[in-house]
Design a protein around this motif. Structure first.
Motif, PDB file in Angstrom:
ATOM      1  N   LEU A 122      26.552  37.166  42.295  1.00  0.00           N
ATOM      2  CA  LEU A 122      27.778  36.359  42.322  1.00  0.00           C
ATOM      3  C   LEU A 122      29.003  37.189  42.686  1.00  0.00           C
ATOM      4  CD1 LEU A 122      27.005  33.766  39.557  1.00  0.00           C
ATOM      5  CD2 LEU A 122      27.542  33.307  41.955  1.00  0.00           C
ATOM      6  N   TRP A 123      29.045  38.430  42.237  1.00  0.00           N
ATOM      7  CA  TRP A 123      30.128  39.349  42.617  1.00  0.00           C
ATOM      8  C   TRP A 123      30.167  39.467  44.147  1.00  0.00           C
ATOM      9  CZ3 TRP A 123      30.456  44.755  39.787  1.00  0.00           C
ATOM     10  CH2 TRP A 123      31.619  45.432  40.156  1.00  0.00           C
ATOM     11  N   THR A 124      29.002  39.717  44.743  1.00  0.00           N
ATOM     12  CA  THR A 124      28.901  39.889  46.196  1.00  0.00           C
ATOM     13  C   THR A 124      29.213  38.586  46.922  1.00  0.00           C
ATOM     14  OG1 THR A 124      27.221  41.558  45.760  1.00  0.00           O
ATOM     15  CG2 THR A 124      27.359  40.753  48.022  1.00  0.00           C
ATOM     16  N   ASN A 149      36.363  41.863  39.798  1.00  0.00           N
ATOM     17  CA  ASN A 149      36.037  43.044  38.990  1.00  0.00           C
ATOM     18  C   ASN A 149      35.250  42.601  37.769  1.00  0.00           C
ATOM     19  OD1 ASN A 149      38.013  42.819  36.590  1.00  0.00           O
ATOM     20  ND2 ASN A 149      39.381  42.635  38.367  1.00  0.00           N
ATOM     21  N   LEU A 150      34.453  43.532  37.261  1.00  0.00           N
ATOM     22  CA  LEU A 150      33.524  43.207  36.170  1.00  0.00           C
ATOM     23  C   LEU A 150      34.043  43.801  34.860  1.00  0.00           C
ATOM     24  CD1 LEU A 150      30.721  41.822  35.833  1.00  0.00           C
ATOM     25  CD2 LEU A 150      29.710  44.100  35.984  1.00  0.00           C
ATOM     26  N   GLN A 151      34.146  42.971  33.819  1.00  0.00           N
ATOM     27  CA  GLN A 151      34.682  43.424  32.528  1.00  0.00           C
ATOM     28  C   GLN A 151      33.703  43.177  31.386  1.00  0.00           C
ATOM     29  OE1 GLN A 151      37.400  45.217  32.476  1.00  0.00           O
ATOM     30  NE2 GLN A 151      37.469  44.925  34.704  1.00  0.00           N
ATOM     31  N   HIS A 152      33.942  43.887  30.275  1.00  0.00           N
ATOM     32  CA  HIS A 152      33.052  43.799  29.098  1.00  0.00           C
ATOM     33  C   HIS A 152      33.864  43.787  27.806  1.00  0.00           C
ATOM     34  CE1 HIS A 152      30.528  45.389  32.347  1.00  0.00           C
ATOM     35  NE2 HIS A 152      29.600  44.646  31.777  1.00  0.00           N
ATOM     36  N   TYR A 153      34.489  42.659  27.519  1.00  0.00           N
ATOM     37  CA  TYR A 153      35.249  42.555  26.266  1.00  0.00           C
ATOM     38  C   TYR A 153      34.408  41.932  25.143  1.00  0.00           C
ATOM     39  CZ  TYR A 153      39.312  44.317  28.650  1.00  0.00           C
ATOM     40  OH  TYR A 153      40.175  45.135  29.330  1.00  0.00           O
ATOM     41  N   SER A 201      30.256  45.546  51.543  1.00  0.00           N
ATOM     42  CA  SER A 201      31.670  45.137  51.459  1.00  0.00           C
ATOM     43  C   SER A 201      32.064  44.734  50.032  1.00  0.00           C
ATOM     44  CB  SER A 201      31.980  44.021  52.454  1.00  0.00           C
ATOM     45  OG  SER A 201      31.221  42.880  52.144  1.00  0.00           O
ATOM     46  N   ARG A 202      31.108  44.581  49.121  1.00  0.00           N
ATOM     47  CA  ARG A 202      31.479  44.294  47.721  1.00  0.00           C
ATOM     48  C   ARG A 202      32.117  45.515  47.083  1.00  0.00           C
ATOM     49  NH1 ARG A 202      31.275  46.176  43.530  1.00  0.00           N
ATOM     50  NH2 ARG A 202      30.031  47.764  44.556  1.00  0.00           N
ATOM     51  N   ARG A 203      33.314  45.345  46.564  1.00  0.00           N
ATOM     52  CA  ARG A 203      34.014  46.414  45.876  1.00  0.00           C
ATOM     53  C   ARG A 203      34.682  45.860  44.624  1.00  0.00           C
ATOM     54  NH1 ARG A 203      35.827  51.031  48.099  1.00  0.00           N
ATOM     55  NH2 ARG A 203      35.927  51.516  45.873  1.00  0.00           N
ATOM     56  N   THR A 204      35.212  46.765  43.812  1.00  0.00           N
ATOM     57  CA  THR A 204      36.009  46.362  42.656  1.00  0.00           C
ATOM     58  C   THR A 204      37.460  46.179  43.084  1.00  0.00           C
ATOM     59  OG1 THR A 204      34.612  47.442  41.017  1.00  0.00           O
ATOM     60  CG2 THR A 204      36.934  47.175  40.442  1.00  0.00           C
ATOM     61  N   TYR A 205      37.987  44.990  42.855  1.00  0.00           N
ATOM     62  CA  TYR A 205      39.402  44.701  43.121  1.00  0.00           C
ATOM     63  C   TYR A 205      40.086  44.390  41.789  1.00  0.00           C
ATOM     64  CZ  TYR A 205      38.271  44.110  48.095  1.00  0.00           C
ATOM     65  OH  TYR A 205      37.868  44.304  49.391  1.00  0.00           O
ATOM     66  N   TYR A 206      41.112  45.177  41.471  1.00  0.00           N
ATOM     67  CA  TYR A 206      41.869  44.906  40.238  1.00  0.00           C
ATOM     68  C   TYR A 206      43.110  44.064  40.511  1.00  0.00           C
ATOM     69  CZ  TYR A 206      38.879  48.216  37.811  1.00  0.00           C
ATOM     70  OH  TYR A 206      37.793  48.854  37.270  1.00  0.00           O
ATOM     71  N   ALA A 207      43.744  44.292  41.669  1.00  0.00           N
ATOM     72  CA  ALA A 207      44.954  43.529  42.000  1.00  0.00           C
ATOM     73  C   ALA A 207      44.526  42.190  42.609  1.00  0.00           C
ATOM     74  CB  ALA A 207      45.822  44.310  42.970  1.00  0.00           C
ATOM     75  N   THR A 246      41.262  48.380  47.366  1.00  0.00           N
ATOM     76  CA  THR A 246      40.319  49.001  46.447  1.00  0.00           C
ATOM     77  C   THR A 246      40.686  50.484  46.386  1.00  0.00           C
ATOM     78  OG1 THR A 246      38.814  49.518  48.240  1.00  0.00           O
ATOM     79  CG2 THR A 246      38.474  47.426  47.112  1.00  0.00           C
ATOM     80  N   TYR A 247      40.170  51.161  45.361  1.00  0.00           N
ATOM     81  CA  TYR A 247      40.448  52.599  45.277  1.00  0.00           C
ATOM     82  C   TYR A 247      39.382  53.368  46.062  1.00  0.00           C
ATOM     83  CZ  TYR A 247      37.029  51.825  41.608  1.00  0.00           C
ATOM     84  OH  TYR A 247      35.921  51.409  40.929  1.00  0.00           O
ATOM     85  N   PRO A 248      39.724  54.622  46.514  1.00  0.00           N
ATOM     86  CA  PRO A 248      38.744  55.382  47.289  1.00  0.00           C
ATOM     87  C   PRO A 248      37.493  55.644  46.452  1.00  0.00           C
ATOM     88  CG  PRO A 248      40.892  56.467  47.287  1.00  0.00           C
ATOM     89  CD  PRO A 248      40.978  55.349  46.305  1.00  0.00           C
ATOM     90  N   LYS A 249      36.354  55.573  47.091  1.00  0.00           N
ATOM     91  CA  LYS A 249      35.081  55.731  46.378  1.00  0.00           C
ATOM     92  C   LYS A 249      34.328  56.914  46.973  1.00  0.00           C
ATOM     93  CE  LYS A 249      31.022  52.858  45.436  1.00  0.00           C
ATOM     94  NZ  LYS A 249      30.474  51.501  45.533  1.00  0.00           N
ATOM     95  N   THR A 250      33.792  57.740  46.114  1.00  0.00           N
ATOM     96  CA  THR A 250      33.005  58.878  46.611  1.00  0.00           C
ATOM     97  C   THR A 250      31.522  58.584  46.396  1.00  0.00           C
ATOM     98  OG1 THR A 250      33.129  59.974  44.472  1.00  0.00           O
ATOM     99  CG2 THR A 250      34.830  60.552  46.091  1.00  0.00           C
TER     100      THR A 250
HETATM  101  C1  LIG Z   1      26.982  47.686  35.085  1.00  0.00           C
HETATM  102  C2  LIG Z   1      28.434  47.859  35.447  1.00  0.00           C
HETATM  103  C3  LIG Z   1      29.396  47.812  34.462  1.00  0.00           C
HETATM  104  C4  LIG Z   1      30.756  47.920  34.787  1.00  0.00           C
HETATM  105  N1  LIG Z   1      31.703  47.770  33.808  1.00  0.00           N
HETATM  106  C5  LIG Z   1      33.003  47.788  34.138  1.00  0.00           C
HETATM  107  C6  LIG Z   1      34.003  47.527  33.160  1.00  0.00           C
HETATM  108  O1  LIG Z   1      33.700  47.264  31.983  1.00  0.00           O
HETATM  109  N2  LIG Z   1      35.301  47.564  33.539  1.00  0.00           N
HETATM  110  C7  LIG Z   1      35.666  47.841  34.823  1.00  0.00           C
HETATM  111  O2  LIG Z   1      36.864  47.833  35.122  1.00  0.00           O
HETATM  112  N3  LIG Z   1      34.736  48.057  35.788  1.00  0.00           N
HETATM  113  C8  LIG Z   1      33.426  48.039  35.470  1.00  0.00           C
HETATM  114  N4  LIG Z   1      32.471  48.253  36.435  1.00  0.00           N
HETATM  115  C9  LIG Z   1      32.896  48.566  37.828  1.00  0.00           C
HETATM  116  C10 LIG Z   1      32.541  49.985  38.252  1.00  0.00           C
HETATM  117  O3  LIG Z   1      33.416  50.907  37.676  1.00  0.00           O
HETATM  118  C11 LIG Z   1      32.568  50.025  39.778  1.00  0.00           C
HETATM  119  O4  LIG Z   1      31.642  49.078  40.268  1.00  0.00           O
HETATM  120  C12 LIG Z   1      32.241  51.400  40.335  1.00  0.00           C
HETATM  121  O5  LIG Z   1      33.242  52.324  40.018  1.00  0.00           O
HETATM  122  C13 LIG Z   1      32.045  51.383  41.847  1.00  0.00           C
HETATM  123  O6  LIG Z   1      33.177  50.856  42.489  1.00  0.00           O
HETATM  124  P1  LIG Z   1      33.099  49.551  43.415  1.00  0.00           P
HETATM  125  O7  LIG Z   1      32.757  48.375  42.531  1.00  0.00           O
HETATM  126  O8  LIG Z   1      34.442  49.420  44.059  1.00  0.00           O
HETATM  127  O9  LIG Z   1      32.006  49.775  44.425  1.00  0.00           O
HETATM  128  C14 LIG Z   1      31.125  48.131  36.129  1.00  0.00           C
HETATM  129  C15 LIG Z   1      30.128  48.180  37.115  1.00  0.00           C
HETATM  130  C16 LIG Z   1      28.813  48.041  36.789  1.00  0.00           C
HETATM  131  C17 LIG Z   1      27.787  48.068  37.886  1.00  0.00           C
END
Ligand SMILES: Cc1cc2nc3c(=O)[nH]c(=O)nc-3n(C[C@H](O)[C@H](O)[C@H](O)COP(=O)(O)O)c2cc1C
Length: 203
Positions: free
Chosen positions: A136-138, A148-152, A12-18, A185-189
């Protein structure tokens, strides 16, 4: 005993931008999750090299509004800035950010103690940090947050260090932004498992 509950969380862990600036839990619960992860997530040779700084509410807004936005604006090509600005506004609209660091002194100690693996410890330190990020994300998403995970980094490292008294030698690896989900979340393949998994000797 089964891993089902664990994998339900993993799935259930996904990337959420909104994200919105609401929190489904008290801040003390966030602190508790962070303490549990920092205590129990493994590290190479038990180095415990990971450090985290948690920014909530106004401190989170300060990070994205006063530090990251001007730092990115200063280096962004003018035609790319409107898109970047929108993205950064989205991060600022969230509730909090966890900054993940590694303490290079802990890595150096291992390199001295185990010269045979000296060239490997920096890589294992990255692995260690990533394990904390994932847990921690999970965990935050199990509590009702989206993240969501960022790298600035390293663009923002010095200003952050000065603002929150972070030791200058700590190495910033990632920023986990979290808040209440305000969109899908956006569709994931998925690639075919046959390309990625190879099991030998199964009975
Ligand atoms: C090591 C790693 C680095 C990532 N870096 C970024 C990032 O810099 N910016 C971003 O928006 N998403 C980042 N992501 C998110 C991934 O794009 C995302 O986890 C992936 O597309 C799968 O989608 P989900 O998280 O919804 O399962 C990162 C994910 C991982 C695992």
């Amino acid at each position: 005993m089964s891993s089902d509950a664990f994998f339900d969380a993993v799935k259930s862990r996904r990337t959420y931008y909104a994200l919105s600036s609401e929190s489904p839990v008290p801040d003390s619960r966030i602190h508790e999750l962070v303490n549990t992860a920092i205590t129990h997530v493994p590290s190479s040779f038990n180095s415990q090299s990971t450090r985290v700084v948690v920014l909530l509410n106004e401190e989170h807004k300060k990070l994205w509004g006063d530090i990251v936005t001007p730092a990115v604006k200063a280096v962004a090509p003018p035609e790319a800035w409107p898109t970047s600005e929108k993205k950064l506004e989205g991060f600022k609209a969230a509730y909090g950010t966890i900054l993940f660091y590694e303490e290079p002194k802990d890595v150096a100690k291992l390199q001295e103690a185990y010269p045979l693996y000296a060239d490997k410890f920096p890589q294992w330190s990255e692995h260690t940090n990533a394990m904390h990020q994932f847990v921690l994300w999970t965990a935050l998403e199990k509590e009702g947050f989206g993240a969501n995970l960022q790298h600035y980094n390293p663009l923002i490292d010095e200003k952050i260090a000065a603002t929150w008294k972070v030791p200058a030698n700590w190495s910033l690896k990632a920023q986990l932004v979290f808040g209440k989900p305000a969109g899908d979340t956006y569709p994931k393949t998925f690639k075919p498992l046959e390309e990625r998994v190879f099991v030998h000797g199964a009975k």
